[in-house]
Design a protein around this motif. Structure first.
Motif, short mmCIF file in Angstrom:
data_model
loop_
_atom_site.label_atom_id
_atom_site.label_comp_id
_atom_site.label_asym_id
_atom_site.label_seq_id
_atom_site.Cartn_x
_atom_site.Cartn_y
_atom_site.Cartn_z
N LEU A 157 0.87 -1.18 0.00
CA LEU A 157 0.00 0.00 0.00
C LEU A 157 0.91 1.23 0.00
CD1 LEU A 157 -2.40 -1.12 2.84
CD2 LEU A 157 -3.04 -0.85 0.46
N SER A 158 0.65 2.16 -0.91
CA SER A 158 1.48 3.36 -0.95
C SER A 158 0.64 4.56 -1.37
CB SER A 158 2.66 3.18 -1.90
OG SER A 158 2.19 2.92 -3.21
N GLY A 159 1.12 5.74 -0.99
CA GLY A 159 0.45 6.98 -1.34
C GLY A 159 0.21 7.82 -0.10
N SER A 189 -1.37 -3.24 -4.19
CA SER A 189 -1.13 -4.42 -5.03
C SER A 189 -0.94 -5.62 -4.12
CB SER A 189 0.08 -4.24 -5.93
OG SER A 189 1.26 -4.13 -5.17
N MET A 190 -1.33 -6.78 -4.63
CA MET A 190 -1.15 -8.01 -3.88
C MET A 190 -0.76 -9.13 -4.84
SD MET A 190 -3.67 -10.03 -1.30
CE MET A 190 -2.84 -10.00 0.25
N VAL A 191 0.25 -9.87 -4.45
CA VAL A 191 0.69 -11.04 -5.21
C VAL A 191 0.54 -12.26 -4.31
CG1 VAL A 191 2.61 -12.14 -6.40
CG2 VAL A 191 2.31 -9.66 -6.56
N THR A 224 2.55 7.33 2.70
CA THR A 224 2.53 6.02 3.32
C THR A 224 3.17 4.99 2.41
OG1 THR A 224 0.49 6.52 4.50
CG2 THR A 224 0.99 4.19 4.18
N ASN A 225 3.95 4.08 2.98
CA ASN A 225 4.51 2.97 2.23
C ASN A 225 4.46 1.74 3.15
OD1 ASN A 225 5.70 1.33 0.37
ND2 ASN A 225 7.72 2.30 0.48
N ASN A 260 -4.70 0.59 8.68
CA ASN A 260 -5.53 1.77 8.89
C ASN A 260 -4.97 2.89 8.03
OD1 ASN A 260 -7.16 0.56 10.85
ND2 ASN A 260 -5.67 1.02 12.44
N LEU A 261 -5.79 3.46 7.16
CA LEU A 261 -5.37 4.53 6.26
C LEU A 261 -6.18 5.78 6.56
CD1 LEU A 261 -5.32 2.47 2.94
CD2 LEU A 261 -3.40 2.95 4.47
N SER A 262 -5.52 6.92 6.58
CA SER A 262 -6.24 8.17 6.82
C SER A 262 -6.40 8.93 5.51
CB SER A 262 -5.50 9.03 7.85
OG SER A 262 -4.22 9.36 7.38
#
Length: 85
Positions: A31-33, A69-71, A36-37, A58-60
């Protein structure tokens, strides 16, 4: 599947897999942006019919600011999974 739950302060982002048969494998979630990384990953196993949570964060702020992305590598096959926030 992806699940999220909103509150005034943050969104909970959760990636889950539902096993249609017994499986073992590994996962890598990114998760990035928004400054956040987050990288999560590891081994997992699931019984037939079981739903397993593979990653959670938890993302704000606005979820559209984030890329995910998920592998999955399961029973010898690799899957690049589409993710939506």
């Amino acid at each position: 599947s992806t699940q999220s739950r909103s509150s005034a302060a943050s969104d909970v982002y959760k990636r889950q897999v539902q096993a249609h048969e017994a499986m073992t494998g590994t996962y890598a979630l990114t998760l990035s942006g928004g400054g956040t990384n987050i990288r999560q990953g590891g081994a997992f196993s699931a019984r037939e019919g079981e739903i397993v949570t593979l990653g959670q964060a938890n993302l704000s702020g606005d979820p559209s600011r984030y890329d995910a992305s998920m592998v999955l590598s399961v029973n010898g096959a690799t899957y690049n999974c589409a993710t939506n926030l």
